[in-house]
Each structure stands twice: as C-alpha cells, then as structure tokens.
Design a protein around this motif. Structure first.
Motif, mmCIF file in Angstrom:
data_model
loop_
_atom_site.group_PDB
_atom_site.id
_atom_site.type_symbol
_atom_site.label_atom_id
_atom_site.label_comp_id
_atom_site.label_asym_id
_atom_site.label_seq_id
_atom_site.Cartn_x
_atom_site.Cartn_y
_atom_site.Cartn_z
ATOM 1 N N PHE A 202 11.020 1.771 -3.835
ATOM 2 C CA PHE A 202 11.215 2.589 -5.071
ATOM 3 C C PHE A 202 12.418 3.357 -5.014
ATOM 4 C CE2 PHE A 202 6.471 1.638 -5.368
ATOM 5 C CZ PHE A 202 6.485 0.564 -6.154
ATOM 6 N N ASN A 203 13.511 3.024 -4.180
ATOM 7 C CA ASN A 203 14.628 3.981 -4.253
ATOM 8 C C ASN A 203 14.389 5.365 -3.768
ATOM 9 O OD1 ASN A 203 16.529 2.005 -4.801
ATOM 10 N ND2 ASN A 203 16.247 2.441 -7.042
ATOM 11 N N GLY A 204 13.353 5.749 -2.840
ATOM 12 C CA GLY A 204 12.914 6.763 -2.512
ATOM 13 C C GLY A 204 11.730 7.329 -2.872
ATOM 14 N N SER A 205 11.089 6.993 -3.630
ATOM 15 C CA SER A 205 10.053 7.326 -4.529
ATOM 16 C C SER A 205 8.675 7.374 -3.671
ATOM 17 C CB SER A 205 9.645 6.774 -5.774
ATOM 18 O OG SER A 205 10.888 7.042 -6.787
ATOM 19 N N LEU A 206 8.814 6.289 -2.808
ATOM 20 C CA LEU A 206 7.399 6.219 -1.863
ATOM 21 C C LEU A 206 7.864 6.039 -0.376
ATOM 22 C CD1 LEU A 206 4.093 5.639 -1.453
ATOM 23 C CD2 LEU A 206 4.947 3.120 -2.072
ATOM 24 N N GLY A 207 7.307 6.750 0.522
ATOM 25 C CA GLY A 207 7.636 6.516 2.020
ATOM 26 C C GLY A 207 6.154 6.350 2.530
ATOM 27 N N HIS A 208 6.013 5.253 3.431
ATOM 28 C CA HIS A 208 4.536 4.821 3.786
ATOM 29 C C HIS A 208 4.811 4.131 5.043
ATOM 30 C CE1 HIS A 208 4.572 0.793 2.219
ATOM 31 N NE2 HIS A 208 5.530 1.364 1.417
ATOM 32 N N LEU A 209 3.710 4.031 5.849
ATOM 33 C CA LEU A 209 3.555 3.215 7.121
ATOM 34 C C LEU A 209 2.872 1.901 6.697
ATOM 35 C CD1 LEU A 209 4.537 2.826 9.906
ATOM 36 C CD2 LEU A 209 2.643 4.062 10.728
ATOM 37 N N PRO A 210 3.630 0.635 6.348
ATOM 38 C CA PRO A 210 2.756 -0.673 6.051
ATOM 39 C C PRO A 210 1.759 -0.771 7.078
ATOM 40 C CG PRO A 210 5.242 -0.807 5.773
ATOM 41 C CD PRO A 210 5.046 0.552 6.620
ATOM 42 N N HIS A 211 0.569 -1.259 6.347
ATOM 43 C CA HIS A 211 -0.567 -1.935 7.276
ATOM 44 C C HIS A 211 -1.358 -0.636 7.848
ATOM 45 C CE1 HIS A 211 1.222 -5.713 6.337
ATOM 46 N NE2 HIS A 211 2.025 -5.399 7.088
ATOM 47 N N GLN A 212 -0.900 0.564 7.728
ATOM 48 C CA GLN A 212 -1.537 1.625 8.331
ATOM 49 C C GLN A 212 -1.631 2.985 7.543
ATOM 50 O OE1 GLN A 212 -0.094 2.537 12.496
ATOM 51 N NE2 GLN A 212 1.045 0.719 12.362
ATOM 52 N N THR A 213 -2.676 3.872 8.094
ATOM 53 C CA THR A 213 -2.772 5.205 7.279
ATOM 54 C C THR A 213 -1.633 5.875 7.993
ATOM 55 O OG1 THR A 213 -4.875 4.903 7.658
ATOM 56 C CG2 THR A 213 -4.399 6.168 6.162
ATOM 57 N N TRP A 214 -0.762 6.695 7.203
ATOM 58 C CA TRP A 214 0.248 7.539 7.858
ATOM 59 C C TRP A 214 0.125 8.710 7.375
ATOM 60 C CZ3 TRP A 214 6.026 8.144 6.410
ATOM 61 C CH2 TRP A 214 7.029 8.858 7.149
ATOM 62 N N SER A 215 -0.040 9.945 8.266
ATOM 63 C CA SER A 215 -0.257 11.390 7.629
ATOM 64 C C SER A 215 0.767 11.858 6.928
ATOM 65 C CB SER A 215 -0.948 12.003 8.777
ATOM 66 O OG SER A 215 0.251 12.117 9.726
ATOM 67 N N SER A 216 1.960 11.062 7.226
ATOM 68 C CA SER A 216 3.229 11.740 6.557
ATOM 69 C C SER A 216 3.408 10.998 5.482
ATOM 70 C CB SER A 216 4.321 11.927 7.559
ATOM 71 O OG SER A 216 4.309 12.541 8.634
ATOM 72 N N GLU A 217 2.818 9.995 4.908
ATOM 73 C CA GLU A 217 3.010 9.397 3.541
ATOM 74 C C GLU A 217 3.299 10.337 2.455
ATOM 75 O OE1 GLU A 217 0.726 6.588 0.514
ATOM 76 O OE2 GLU A 217 0.660 5.969 2.768
ATOM 77 N N TYR A 218 4.393 9.952 1.645
ATOM 78 C CA TYR A 218 4.900 10.934 0.633
ATOM 79 C C TYR A 218 5.065 9.967 -0.822
ATOM 80 C CZ TYR A 218 9.721 9.627 0.554
ATOM 81 O OH TYR A 218 10.840 8.741 0.429
ATOM 82 N N GLN A 219 5.036 10.790 -1.605
ATOM 83 C CA GLN A 219 5.257 9.903 -3.083
ATOM 84 C C GLN A 219 5.732 11.000 -4.046
ATOM 85 O OE1 GLN A 219 2.139 7.783 -5.403
ATOM 86 N NE2 GLN A 219 0.656 8.841 -4.529
ATOM 87 N N PHE A 220 6.640 10.336 -4.938
ATOM 88 C CA PHE A 220 7.244 10.967 -6.208
ATOM 89 C C PHE A 220 6.759 10.133 -7.176
ATOM 90 C CE2 PHE A 220 10.100 12.447 -2.928
ATOM 91 C CZ PHE A 220 10.305 13.955 -3.109
ATOM 92 N N THR A 221 6.324 10.734 -8.313
ATOM 93 C CA THR A 221 5.744 9.869 -9.491
ATOM 94 C C THR A 221 6.268 10.179 -10.951
ATOM 95 O OG1 THR A 221 3.960 11.389 -9.808
ATOM 96 C CG2 THR A 221 3.340 9.621 -8.533
ATOM 97 N N ILE A 222 6.058 9.433 -11.668
ATOM 98 C CA ILE A 222 6.587 9.656 -13.220
ATOM 99 C C ILE A 222 5.431 10.082 -13.922
ATOM 100 C CG2 ILE A 222 7.935 8.803 -15.065
ATOM 101 C CD1 ILE A 222 8.874 6.756 -12.721
ATOM 102 N N ASN A 223 5.772 11.090 -14.796
ATOM 103 C CA ASN A 223 4.449 11.514 -15.685
ATOM 104 C C ASN A 223 4.114 10.318 -16.419
ATOM 105 O OD1 ASN A 223 2.682 12.939 -17.754
ATOM 106 N ND2 ASN A 223 3.933 14.742 -17.341
#
Length: 271
Positions: free
Chosen positions: A68-89
């Motif tokens: 989503f152009n920078g809105s979600l950063g994650h590690l596919p298939h795994q839990t990543w403690s550094s996962e982040y997300q930006f959301t829209i109200n």
C-alpha cells in the motif's frame, strides 16, 4: 561483487514484473543470488498483501515487504516485532461511502493486511484488484477498523471535483494520489505516507546507510523512493517525470528483465 550490504527496493508493476504482470525466471534467479550474497531484496509496492504474496513467494524472499505504498510494513508468513502500519480514519471512508453516488465514485475499495471490502461497482476494478471478487460489502456496520488503503474508481469528468471535495474536508489527514494511465483511479493514503517511508524504515531496521539503497520504479508513486535511495533507477519504460528525477535509467524495459540485467551489471554477476 561489491561486498557492502545493499538494500534493493523493488516496485512490482511495470518494473520487476513483465507486461503480463508475471516474473521472468531470470529475475527470480538474480534476486536469489543477491539474497544469498547477503543483500536485502525487498518488495515495495502499491499493491495489497493479497495482491503481492504470490510474487514474494516466487522470489523466495525472506525480507520484510512494504504494501500500500508505504502504509504497511510486515514480514510475510511470520510475526515481526517491527511490523508497522499507517491507517486512514474510518470516518473518512464512511463519508465517501455515504456520498459515493452523489460524487461520481463508481467503486470504493478499502483494504487491510488481510481484508478487502467494497462499496459500489466498476467494470475495470477486478483487473487491478483481483482480491475484490466475493469481497464483503463496505458499510458502517462492516467497517470495524481503519483501513491501510483506500482506492476510488471514479468517473473521469468528476475526478477533479472529487479530489477537491476530499482535500477540502480531510486534507489535513490524507493525501490523494492519481493513478497514471487512462483509468480514473484515485488512491488515498494517510498524510505524508509514500514508498520512501517504507524504504527508510527498512534501511534503518537493517542499519543500511542511504548510499547503499538501490531502488527501482517506473511511476509517480515511486518518485519519493527513488529520490531517497542512494541509487534511484528508473525503468526505461517509466514516465518522463520519473526518468528525469532518477540517478540512472535501465537499458532494458520490464519485459526484457530490465531490473535483473541492471543488477547483474552492477554486481558483476555473470548471466
């Protein structure tokens, strides 16, 4: 091979993928070799996770992915403690649902890491968003959390008025991007979020200096990412604007394994 560890940031459509939106085997091989050599190869895409997971798996990546152009950063298939997300109200989403027909919006697609919801209908939507088939309806009752991404398929002659309507009411909270090409598609993101945010986040996480970031792209949504990278490379099939901003341009287009060939040259890998 240049041994300093690099972060290689890959846009998908029009860049790493060919004209059929597929990976060529040469591309898969190159990315495998670079990853095996210790470099971080990461997908940085406007696509949803559902829309890019198969490509991630085909490349056999182990790195985090930015959707989503920078809105979600994650590690596919795994839990990543550094996962982040930006959301829209979600209040913004529901306002658009409420005035959808009045504004001239054919379809609204709201997405998260694992869910897709839609309101309205547009004939071309399925071409760009295969994940919307059988997706639940987007209503005040079903939308229980803020989405990462919002895409509007609009009537072309109403596009400017729709952008004004959103900017006037919610311009302090969101940015509105216009898709290139003949289709009238608007992309709404959380204010100030773009691909460079995701790349910078990964560079910081892996302690890779900016000069060791190599990014590839072809469209307007890659501009910030190419500007951030130590080496921003535009596809020869990219827009004039992106080619003017980039540090370099590939010799071959996305149908001729342009990214792989560029990296093979750069890292001195024999093809």
């Amino acid at each position: 091979m240049n041994m300093e560890r690099k972060l290689i940031a890959l846009d998908l459509d029009g860049t790493t993928l060919n004209a059929e939106s597929q990976l060529n085997s040469a591309t898969i091989q190159t990315m495998q070799r670079l990853q095996a050599a210790g470099h971080i190869v990461s997908i940085i895409t406007g696509r949803s996770y559902q829309g890019s997971q198969a490509i991630y798996d085909q490349l056999h990546l182990k790195s985090p992915m930015i959707n989503f152009n920078g809105s979600l950063g994650h590690l596919p298939h795994q839990t990543w403690s550094s996962e982040y997300q930006f959301t829209i109200n979600k209040a913004i989403v529901l306002a658009l649902v409420k005035y959808r027909e009045q504004l001239g919006i054919n379809e609204i697609i709201a997405e998260n890491k694992t869910s897709t919801m839609t309101a309205g209908q547009d004939l071309i939507a399925g071409k760009f968003f295969p994940e919307i088939a059988d997706s639940p309806r987007l209503t005040p009752n079903t939308l229980t959390r803020n989405p990462n991404s919002l895409v509007l398929l609009v009537q072309l002659d109403r596009r400017a008025a729709i952008i004004d309507w959103i900017t006037e009411r919610f311009g302090d909270q969101v940015d509105v991007g216009v898709w290139g090409g003949p289709n009238a598609i608007l992309e709404i993101t959380s204010k100030g979020v773009h691909k460079a945010k995701g790349v910078a986040y990964l560079a910081h996480h892996f302690q890779i200096p900016r000069r060791n970031v190599i990014a590839f792209g072809d469209e307007h949504n890659d501009l910030e990412m190419l500007a951030y990278a130590g080496l921003g490379v535009a596809m020869t099939n990219g827009t004039d604007k992106i080619k003017a901003t980039a540090d370099d341009i590939t010799a071959y287009d996305n149908d001729q394994n342009g990214v792989a060939r560029y990296l093979n040259d750069y890292f001195n890998i024999a093809e």
